[in-house]
Design a protein around this motif. Structure first.
Motif, PDB file in Angstrom:
ATOM      1  N   MET A  58     -21.704  -2.589  36.452  1.00  0.00           N
ATOM      2  CA  MET A  58     -21.868  -1.376  35.654  1.00  0.00           C
ATOM      3  C   MET A  58     -23.305  -1.276  35.137  1.00  0.00           C
ATOM      4  O   MET A  58     -23.911  -0.204  35.173  1.00  0.00           O
ATOM      5  N   ILE A  81     -14.862  20.937  31.375  1.00  0.00           N
ATOM      6  CA  ILE A  81     -14.691  19.482  31.471  1.00  0.00           C
ATOM      7  C   ILE A  81     -13.278  19.162  31.954  1.00  0.00           C
ATOM      8  O   ILE A  81     -13.075  18.343  32.853  1.00  0.00           O
ATOM      9  N   THR A 130     -13.130  17.364  35.753  1.00  0.00           N
ATOM     10  CA  THR A 130     -12.644  15.984  35.856  1.00  0.00           C
ATOM     11  C   THR A 130     -11.253  15.927  36.484  1.00  0.00           C
ATOM     12  O   THR A 130     -10.645  14.864  36.507  1.00  0.00           O
ATOM     13  N   VAL A 184      -8.517  16.851  35.348  1.00  0.00           N
ATOM     14  CA  VAL A 184      -7.410  16.604  34.417  1.00  0.00           C
ATOM     15  C   VAL A 184      -6.465  17.803  34.432  1.00  0.00           C
ATOM     16  O   VAL A 184      -5.275  17.661  34.703  1.00  0.00           O
ATOM     17  N   ILE A 224     -16.716  13.458  42.457  1.00  0.00           N
ATOM     18  CA  ILE A 224     -16.143  12.194  41.979  1.00  0.00           C
ATOM     19  C   ILE A 224     -16.550  11.076  42.931  1.00  0.00           C
ATOM     20  O   ILE A 224     -16.532   9.897  42.587  1.00  0.00           O
ATOM     21  N   LEU A 278      -6.608  10.058  30.356  1.00  0.00           N
ATOM     22  CA  LEU A 278      -7.563   9.134  30.966  1.00  0.00           C
ATOM     23  C   LEU A 278      -7.328   8.996  32.477  1.00  0.00           C
ATOM     24  O   LEU A 278      -8.259   8.839  33.251  1.00  0.00           O
ATOM     25  N   THR A 279      -6.043   9.060  32.878  1.00  0.00           N
ATOM     26  CA  THR A 279      -5.743   8.925  34.300  1.00  0.00           C
ATOM     27  C   THR A 279      -5.914  10.260  35.034  1.00  0.00           C
ATOM     28  O   THR A 279      -5.557  10.358  36.195  1.00  0.00           O
ATOM     29  N   MET A 291     -11.968  12.356  28.880  1.00  0.00           N
ATOM     30  CA  MET A 291     -11.864  12.843  30.262  1.00  0.00           C
ATOM     31  C   MET A 291     -13.046  12.393  31.101  1.00  0.00           C
ATOM     32  O   MET A 291     -12.879  11.929  32.230  1.00  0.00           O
ATOM     33  N   ILE A 292     -14.260  12.508  30.539  1.00  0.00           N
ATOM     34  CA  ILE A 292     -15.439  12.095  31.299  1.00  0.00           C
ATOM     35  C   ILE A 292     -15.406  10.587  31.537  1.00  0.00           C
ATOM     36  O   ILE A 292     -15.754  10.103  32.617  1.00  0.00           O
ATOM     37  N   THR A 293     -14.920   9.838  30.524  1.00  0.00           N
ATOM     38  CA  THR A 293     -14.770   8.394  30.696  1.00  0.00           C
ATOM     39  C   THR A 293     -13.786   8.095  31.832  1.00  0.00           C
ATOM     40  O   THR A 293     -14.065   7.304  32.729  1.00  0.00           O
ATOM     41  N   GLY A 294     -12.623   8.751  31.774  1.00  0.00           N
ATOM     42  CA  GLY A 294     -11.606   8.523  32.790  1.00  0.00           C
ATOM     43  C   GLY A 294     -12.113   8.872  34.185  1.00  0.00           C
ATOM     44  O   GLY A 294     -11.814   8.190  35.159  1.00  0.00           O
ATOM     45  N   TYR A 295     -12.887   9.948  34.260  1.00  0.00           N
ATOM     46  CA  TYR A 295     -13.471  10.402  35.524  1.00  0.00           C
ATOM     47  C   TYR A 295     -14.443   9.353  36.054  1.00  0.00           C
ATOM     48  O   TYR A 295     -14.529   9.129  37.260  1.00  0.00           O
ATOM     49  N   ILE A 315     -14.563   5.896  35.068  1.00  0.00           N
ATOM     50  CA  ILE A 315     -14.102   4.534  35.296  1.00  0.00           C
ATOM     51  C   ILE A 315     -13.109   4.421  36.432  1.00  0.00           C
ATOM     52  O   ILE A 315     -12.755   3.319  36.820  1.00  0.00           O
ATOM     53  N   ILE A 316     -12.661   5.564  37.003  1.00  0.00           N
ATOM     54  CA  ILE A 316     -11.818   5.445  38.196  1.00  0.00           C
ATOM     55  C   ILE A 316     -12.634   4.810  39.322  1.00  0.00           C
ATOM     56  O   ILE A 316     -12.083   4.250  40.265  1.00  0.00           O
ATOM     57  N   THR A 320      -1.638  12.161  40.285  1.00  0.00           N
ATOM     58  CA  THR A 320      -2.456  12.634  39.159  1.00  0.00           C
ATOM     59  C   THR A 320      -2.651  14.149  39.158  1.00  0.00           C
ATOM     60  O   THR A 320      -3.605  14.628  38.555  1.00  0.00           O
ATOM     61  N   MET A 355       1.664   6.634  35.773  1.00  0.00           N
ATOM     62  CA  MET A 355       0.313   7.201  35.777  1.00  0.00           C
ATOM     63  C   MET A 355      -0.741   6.121  35.994  1.00  0.00           C
ATOM     64  O   MET A 355      -1.667   6.298  36.785  1.00  0.00           O
ATOM     65  N   TYR A 408      -3.219   5.860  39.113  1.00  0.00           N
ATOM     66  CA  TYR A 408      -4.655   5.782  38.864  1.00  0.00           C
ATOM     67  C   TYR A 408      -5.244   4.584  39.601  1.00  0.00           C
ATOM     68  O   TYR A 408      -6.362   4.648  40.109  1.00  0.00           O
TER      69      TYR A 408
END
Lengths: 287, 287, 287, 287
Positions: A150, A196, A200, A202, A229, B199-200, B222-226, B228-229, C201, C222, C226
């Motif tokens: 990371m 957003i 993403t 979501v 993504i 997050l997922t 959401m941006i984090t989840g996007y 860390i996938i 998802t 989920m 993920y």
């Protein structure tokens, strides 16, 4: 370099306590860690259950008692940590020292401040205490490898995130202009929030475009989000793939902690802290 | 090593039956497997259709009859398996032996217990029986490769999952504090559930933030989840990329099963089980 | 091998027509392809617009006329294809011959069958005709590379898909049992549908778990979804990474088509079809 | 090659101004950039806040004043840019010159055109001005690497996108035919919109299939979407993995700008523009 007087190693029962509480190399140390993890998790479950209205009504007083029990337990532990460490104040001001204090303070403060509901929820930070114990396990090698991947790609990820944020601001404003307040896009911040949610993938569906033009732009946003993504994934994958060749060496002595500056990762045969020069307690394996 | 008396090979019709029922090297064995897969799938379709209210009203009795037919068929098969195997009890206690029993038991129990609705749905576990047959196919090489990649990266995935869970607990509690019960975040567990949904990138939309602060935090989640996938993808990809160089060898004899200890993967020319030393039935190709 | 009489090459105007309609090596051929793409896209836009109620009310008759114009245009093209090809029947039975027929038939059938609404929508298959033209472009190298990567990993993807399907059936049944009909999980098929919506998802939110147990299981689904998205990504990435080393060679003559068996990919200097032995028309570059 | 007269280097105060406004190598230049970024972000926040109804009602006049202040500030900056550059017209017609103009024009136009609400929102394009400053930072290496990876795989991504679009059109039409207007699929474009929402795993849930056949097809779409996301990820990952071996060299002098042709990336020791031959102002580090 610190003066000699501050580096006098702990001795007697304080030293034994230190090894049990702060390290994980001895049987007693591991048992203490397991008991601590169990207490933390149980206290969190009780905090979570207390927030459910129906459970609070039937089991409120019992959960209150349980909560005080855990708080007193953690208070005793906090005091013991202060006693057995060489420099209590430095510990109290360290990150984990603060977390330890924040896990017990809310309930005591609640005695003086009546509406302590939000205060009480700070207790969930107890969870962070688990990371101290997790730091002592042999999974640290993997965690470090992921962290390294990371960190190595943090600049590329930052560039990617800035691009995404700029995209989201412009798209959100566009949707606000196209759809208008009648269709739920009541302001530019809401438009950005929608962008957003959509980019993403979501897709809550609380705000959705209603006009043909808005749906067309939304389609573009979705296909873009679906495509880009690939970028963070590509960045991290390339970095991990490069690193997986070298296998991380497991260092059991990673659980040794300097009682002076609270740094970790000291070698098994180290006698002095490599960061502050303080004397390290010997790794007492037999117990 | 087992004693000699337990290793007496099956003979006569029981041995023939064993080769047909437990293996897939002969034509009869393959036909049996195909018939079994068809029966399992048909019985599952009938179970699924029975759960649809409108179909149950019009075709209820017919589906009931069909259900009994399949149960009786599977009962006969179960008894045959017990007969032709060398150690019936060991089979009955093995994983697939349990699954076989669970696929037929619910209906018989339903005769004594009136409200067997949930019991009846255990029949869906019949699906697991298909894996026994799938184990006999030449797709095992690929399955093993994927499994190996997953196993090799299981510790990294675990570290990732623990981080995600800690994140989700803290974010869920924060959202509960910010949004409150009025906006649907009725308790900490519900907040955590929302954090997982978000997050997922699933995003059901049954609970959504209403306050500006909550929407801001949700945007961050959401941006984090996007982002860390990328981590699990990177881990698994790096592992698969490392493995794809060596091509898996297809071993036809993977379908041979030891009648004594139920292990598989015996070589084509093996005469004795490599795990328990028991005599293996000859791979009778012609039938 | 076909008899000599069937291999007599086309000559005169029919040959010129063939080169224009079926190939893309000449200027006239490229112009024809561009005109055809434009007609297909315009006709699709008109079909799509006709389906919008408000537009149909105001512009219904005009769109009807446009639709007939395109149909007559495609009919003429279809007839010309039949005329200039050496074996009209074989063309008519080929995949693209069928697609060509299906793009014009619905409107003619609609004259006899009154309620041809669904019939009319078959016209959208005209889109497939574009692939014939796309096959003649220099993007084929990339398409082939992606296809090769997909084909090379098709068995791993199949194993993955079967696992996902089994998972989804068991999880869907479980949710049906846990949540019940009162919470929207009205049958096992609906439960499976929900499990697919959640595991991939997508998360429509039309059906969501209401009970704590259901929400707990949903959280598991989920996080699983993920995590396992990493598997197909890993498979395809590893395959593409292996292939990107070799650069695909662009073969301009990929646009030559055998008038006898409709196969493509004939070399620039080929005089006979490598599949059926038929004579290939010379690549007439000047026009 | 330009004539000598156009290449006369700027001198005196105009040259000093040029170095401050257009470059980032001096302290004054960096301070100017920071002040500009702050102004842009603050003006955007004010534009966003103004769009929120409740804030507009209480703080409307104040935000109006703030807005005019920023516009006047940016107008002064725009005029200064025109003055200190060698060829004002060429700058005014360049991309960033247009963006600069678009950031100040809306408010002035609003004086003449009453209903300038949508005009005013063009101000959000001010955000693009930030890219000019970002171009001067050391993160350009990473941005270029990502851009290179995207460009190298643009043809594969195009092939992928065309396939996705064709898929989405056919699936959207199918769903329109299956579900019909009663279930929300009111036209073919809406069907296509739904297919995009579903295939990209966004899943708003504003339109969902109601019939069993529609839900079955939707399940197929979702599993397909879940699977094919692997393709763009694979493409980009393979490309990035190939590029990460070579580390980008950071070139501090990337912030130097030619006052004649507005190109960047001139070496630290360059005295003349490598693109137009114009004299470059000396990189005056001390200020």
């Amino acid at each position: 370099m610190p003066t000699q007087e501050t580096l006098i190693p702990l001795s007697g029962w304080r030293r034994k306590l230190f090894v049990v509480i702060f390290e994980a190399d001895t049987r007693a140390g591991r048992l203490f860690d397991l008991a601590l993890i169990a207490s933390i998790l149980l206290s969190l479950v009780s905090v979570a259950l207390e927030s459910v209205a129906s459970i609070r009504q039937s089991w409120g007083p019992q959960l209150k008692v349980l909560d005080w029990m855990f708080t007193i337990l953690f208070t005793i532990e906090y005091v013991l940590r202060l006693i057995c460490i060489h420099k209590p104040l430095r510990y109290a001001r360290s990150f984990f020292g603060m977390v330890d204090l924040l896990s017990i303070l809310p309930l005591y403060l609640g005695l003086f401040i009546p509406e302590s509901r939000f205060l009480a929820d700070i207790r969930v930070l107890r969870l962070l205490r688990m990371f101290r114990i997790l730091k002592l396990t042999r999974y640290m090698g993997e965690a470090h490898e992921l962290k390294r991947a990371m960190l190595a790609s943090r600049r590329k990820i930052l560039v990617f995130l800035v691009t995404v944020i700029v995209l989201v601001i412009i798209l959100g404003t566009l949707m606000y202009v196209i759809e208008g307040e009648a269709n739920g896009f009541t302001s530019i911040p809401i438009g950005i929030y929608w962008a957003i949610v959509t980019l993403t993938t979501v897709g809550f569906g609380d705000i959705t475009p209603k006009t043909p033009l808005g749906q067309g732009l939304a389609s573009l946003v979705m296909i873009t989000g679906y495509g880009i993504i690939a970028v963070p994934t590509g960045i991290v994958t390339a970095e991990i793939a490069r690193n997986t060749r070298a296998t991380p060496t497991e260092d059991q002595s990673a659980t040794r902690l300097c009682p002076h500056c609270f740094t970790e990762g000291h070698d098994r045969d180290a006698r002095f802290c490599k960061h502050c020069g303080g004397t390290l307690p010997a790794p007492s394996r037999s117990n």
